[in-house]
Structures are given as structure tokens and as C-alpha cells.
Scaffold this motif. Structure first.
Motif, short mmCIF file in Angstrom:
data_model
loop_
_atom_site.label_atom_id
_atom_site.label_comp_id
_atom_site.label_asym_id
_atom_site.label_seq_id
_atom_site.Cartn_x
_atom_site.Cartn_y
_atom_site.Cartn_z
N ARG A 4 0.83 -1.21 0.00
CA ARG A 4 0.00 0.00 0.00
C ARG A 4 0.85 1.25 0.00
O ARG A 4 0.60 2.19 -0.77
N ASP A 5 1.88 1.28 0.85
CA ASP A 5 2.74 2.47 0.94
C ASP A 5 3.53 2.66 -0.35
O ASP A 5 3.75 3.81 -0.80
N ILE A 7 2.60 1.80 -3.40
CA ILE A 7 1.68 2.29 -4.42
C ILE A 7 1.38 3.79 -4.20
O ILE A 7 1.39 4.59 -5.15
N CYS A 8 1.15 4.17 -2.95
CA CYS A 8 0.82 5.56 -2.65
C CYS A 8 2.00 6.49 -2.90
O CYS A 8 1.86 7.58 -3.48
N ASP A 9 3.20 6.07 -2.47
CA ASP A 9 4.38 6.91 -2.67
C ASP A 9 4.71 7.05 -4.15
O ASP A 9 5.11 8.14 -4.61
N ALA A 11 2.56 6.95 -6.59
CA ALA A 11 1.53 7.81 -7.20
C ALA A 11 1.84 9.28 -6.99
O ALA A 11 1.60 10.11 -7.88
N VAL A 12 2.36 9.62 -5.81
CA VAL A 12 2.73 11.02 -5.55
C VAL A 12 3.76 11.51 -6.56
O VAL A 12 3.76 12.68 -6.97
N ALA A 16 3.53 4.36 -11.28
CA ALA A 16 2.70 3.24 -10.86
C ALA A 16 3.46 1.93 -11.00
O ALA A 16 4.26 1.74 -11.93
N TYR A 24 -3.26 -5.17 -0.74
CA TYR A 24 -2.05 -4.37 -0.59
C TYR A 24 -1.53 -4.32 0.83
O TYR A 24 -0.69 -3.48 1.17
N LYS A 105 -4.80 4.92 -15.31
CA LYS A 105 -6.03 4.39 -14.72
C LYS A 105 -6.40 3.09 -15.43
O LYS A 105 -5.83 2.74 -16.47
N ASP A 158 -13.00 8.32 -10.82
CA ASP A 158 -11.95 7.91 -9.88
C ASP A 158 -12.48 6.77 -9.01
O ASP A 158 -12.56 6.88 -7.79
N LEU A 160 -12.75 3.09 -7.07
CA LEU A 160 -11.87 2.34 -6.19
C LEU A 160 -12.28 0.88 -6.21
O LEU A 160 -13.47 0.55 -6.12
#
Length: 411
Positions: A4-5, A7-9, A11-12, A16, A24, A105, A158, A160
Motif C-alpha cells: 500500500r505504501d 503504491i501511494c508513494d 503515485a505522488v 505506478a 495491498y 487508470k 476515480d 476504487l
């Protein structure tokens, strides 16, 4: 770091990881060690380790070298093919370098169809959609096809992907659901099996061990793409012999079918493959049979177990199905000659010493062995060691009915 972290980092930074397992909450090191994957045959395929271009691994060393050596195999180093799917026996992975892609996406459409042509579709679907998969509801004779494709990040919406199986639920509801499930299993009342349906633990995940809620096995195996249609046809024949035999799989959201590309990793897939993922009832009581469990016929097609999702019997002889397993063991010997990161279990799985099978009373019921004698099943509860109905060379614990209400549940 958990997925999870990552993927999020990423994305910033506008990037991807193109493929990942469906949950995740796993660590990056753990998912690599077990060859975790998503679903795709496109490009490099869906295994996360195919996007590894470098690693840093701390391995044991003698006192003269300070007890540890840091190794950094890069993209062109042959050791990387051992390290990126290692089962954790090479050393401590302290850093991973992944080849990311510009963020994008995905457009997802679910299609419900009958399963009359599933055997044919399983050979085709992976080529039609970049991230496509299937969920087979065998008892209902239905398949949920997922059309899943990459679209530009500027595409509207967007959404989920809140997969039902990974959500948090009210704890009381999970406990009540488990009570109902145990009643169905213990009473053999399979006609009803489909109808039964943090905050101080007022809500929790279905598998949370702190609550006596849902308890299940999750088993996966992989079959070469060319052999998957015949395996599906065999499973359908079993279902047709007794339509209720696989229904607890439907109660756990069906059989998940995904695609994994061939890999250069020594313990990765040697050819493009189809992954079959089963989730099914498990009793809290050791030695109590479970209904509708079924993987024996997979051996007919040379299936290999998913490293992170299986029980003892599935790993027996599995290492011999990896053409470059000897190369992996050579790297293991260089990295950890004193076997600091090995165990009795890893030696069994890798074929170094002994067998993962544990042959004892009731061992086949617990997935510790393949039965060769009735005592390996549960004869006192009506389960005996018998040939499989579809694959006669298999040996399975088969329930022998004592009344018209009872049924057989073998493969």
C-alpha cells in the motif's frame, strides 16, 4: 514497506507499479519471496518480481567479514534471478529497486455469463485484456469475466476497487456467519450452503484470528496455459457428477482464475500459466473433515503450488518442476552456506532433505499428506481413502453416504 505504501508513494511521484497482488497489506519483501502476482499475460506478465531491476541483500558471513556481507545484484547479474523469488532463504532483503511506469487508470467492466464455454475461454481471456481475470461460480454455472484494461490517467472517474473479501465488517456479523457456516458443514446440508450466507474490534477483517469468525483455507496452484482448458473441463465433469460438491467454493466467492507470464526467475513460472485460487471452509477442530475441497486432479496436469498459498502435500516433489532449481540452490549455497536462513521446512520444500509430507492418522484431512490408507482420512466420520472420480490415479478422502441426504465430495 507494505505494498500500500509503495503504491501511494509512487503515485505522488506520478508513477505506478503496473501489477500487484489483489491485497495491498503484504510486505514488498514477502510478496517477492513468494512470487506474488496479479493477472496478465501482456508484456512482462503480472508477477511483481518481473519488475525488479536490483536488490540489496544482507547475507551471513564469518567473523573475519563482520558477520555479514551486503550483496547488490543488478538487472544484468544472474543472481537476481535467484534473489527475486527466494522463499526468504538467501538472506535479509533490505532494498528493492523496481521499474515503475507512468501512472495510469484502469477501465473495469464485469460480465456475468454461463460457464458452458469456460474451458475454451480460459485459454483466450488473458490475451484479450491486459488485467483480465475470471471468477467461476461452479455451483451456479456462472462465470464473472473481468474486462480490465489500461486507460489514460486523464480519463474521467476515480473509482476504487473495494474487493468484498478484503473489507472490514462488523465483528458480530462475522461471528454469526461462522456459526451458520459450521452448522452447514457439520450437518452436510449443502442445499442451503449458498443461502447461508479496529474500534475495539467492533469491526474487523474476516480472517482476524482474535475473533472466532470466518476460518478458511486459501490454496493456489498454477497450470501451463496450454493445459488449463483440459483441467477446467475435468472440474466441470466433477461438478456435473454432483452439482453440490463444489458449492462451498461459491460461498467463498468462487474460484479466482488469473494469468501469470513466464519468468526468468529460477523459482518463477517456466511458461505462461493460469493460476487457480480456491478459498474454502476450514474447521477450528483439528482432524474434522471439510466439505467441497478439491485440488487432486491438478496433479494430472503438472500443476505447481503457489509458494505462499498451500499445504504440505502440494509441495511434495514440486521443486523438480522448476527447470532451474539447481541454479537456485547453487546461489543459496554461496549466499548462506551455514544455512542461517534455512529451516527444516524450507529444506523439505526445496528437496534438500526429507519430504514436506507428514504421514500420520488424519494427515490427508489436514493437507499434510496424500492418503494411501483409510486411517489417513477420517473413517470414523465416514471419510475413506478412495480413487478420484474424474482422475482415477488420484487418492482422496471421499465421504461415503450413510443416508440419501448425504453426498460425495471428492475429486
Amino acid at each position: 514497506m507494505v505494498l500500500r505504501d509503495l503504491i501511494c508513494d509512487a503515485a505522488v511521484a506520478g508513477l505506478a507499479l503496473p501489477h500487484s497482488p489483489y491485497w495491498y497489506g503484504v510486505s514488498v519483501g514477502g510478496l517477492l519471496a513468494t512470487g506474488a502476482h496479479g493477472s496478465s499475460l501482456w508484456g512482462k506478465g503480472s508477477a511483481v518480481h518481473e519488475y525488479v531491476v536490483g536488490m540489496r541483500i544482507v547475507t551471513p558471513a564469518p567473523v573475519s567479514q563482520g558477520f555479514a556481507v551486503v550483496r547488490e545484484p543488478g538487472a544484468d547479474h544472474p543472481d537476481l534471478d535467484a534473489a527475486k523469488v527466494s522463499l526468504g532463504v538467501l538472506g535479509v532483503v533490505s532494498q528493492v529497486t523496481l521499474q515503475l511506469q507512468p501512472i495510469f487508470k484502469r477501465s473495469v467492466t464485469f460480465l456475468a455469463r454461463d460457464d458452458s464455454d469456460l474451458a475454451a475461454q480460459v485459454a483466450l481471456w488473458g490475451d484479450l485484456h491486459e488485467f483480465g481475470d475470471m471468477t467461476w461460480l461452479s455451483r451456479l454455472g456462472k462465470v464473472i469475466y473481468r474486462e480490465d484494461n489500461r486507460v489514460d490517467v486523464s480519463s474521467p472517474s476515480d473509482g476504487l476497487n473495494g474487493y468484498l473479501g478484503f473489507r472490514s465488517f462488523p465483528t458480530l456479523g462475522l461471528i454469526i456467519a461462522r456459526v451458520a457456516e459450521e452448522h452447514v458443514e457439520e450437518s452436510n446440508d449443502m442445499a442451503r450452503c449458498l443461502a447461508a450466507g479496529e474500534n475495539l474490534l467492533r469491526s474487523s477483517c474476516p480472517w482476524d484470528p482474535r475473533n472466532r469468525s470466518l476460518f478458511f483455507y486459501n490454496t493456489g496452484f498454477n497450470v501451463e496455459l496450454s493445459k488449463a482448458p483440459a483441467l477446467v473441463a475435468d472440474m466441470q465433469r466433477l461438478r456435473d457428477l454432483n452439482p453440490r460438491a463444489l458449492c462451498s467454493l461459491d460461498a467463498k466467492m468462487g474460484v479466482l482464475i488469473r494469468y501469470v507470464g513466464a519468468s526468468s526467475a529460477y523459482l518463477g513460472k517456466t511458461e505462461d500459466s493460469v493460476n487457480f485460487d480456491f478459498t474454502y471452509y476450514r474447521s477450528y477442530t483439528q482432524g474434522r473433515p471439510w466439505l467441497c475441497a478439491s485440488m487432486a486432479s491438478s496433479r494430472k496436469y503438472g500443476a505447481v503450488p503457489q509458494w505462499g498459498k498451500n499445504r504440505n502435500f502440494a509441495f511434495d516433489g514440486a521443486i523438480a518442476k522448476y527447470a532451474k532449481s539447481d541454479e537456485f540452490l547453487k546461489v543459496k549455497e554461496r549466499y548462506d552456506p551455514d544455512r542461517v536462513f534455512s529451516s527444516e521446512w524450507s529444506d523439505h520444500v526445496l528437496g534438500i532433505d526429507g519430504s514436506p509430507n507428514i504421514v500420520q492418522k488424519g494427515c490427508a484431512i489436514e493437507g499434510l499428506c496424500i492418503c494411501s490408507h483409510d486411517s489417513h482420512c477420517a473413517p470414523e466420520q465416514g471419510y475413506y481413502c478412495r480413487p478420484g472420480k474424474v482422475y482415477a490415479e488420484a487418492r482422496v478422502c471421499s465421504f461415503r453416504p450413510t443416508s440419501r441426504r448425504d453426498h460425495n465430495d471428492e475429486i
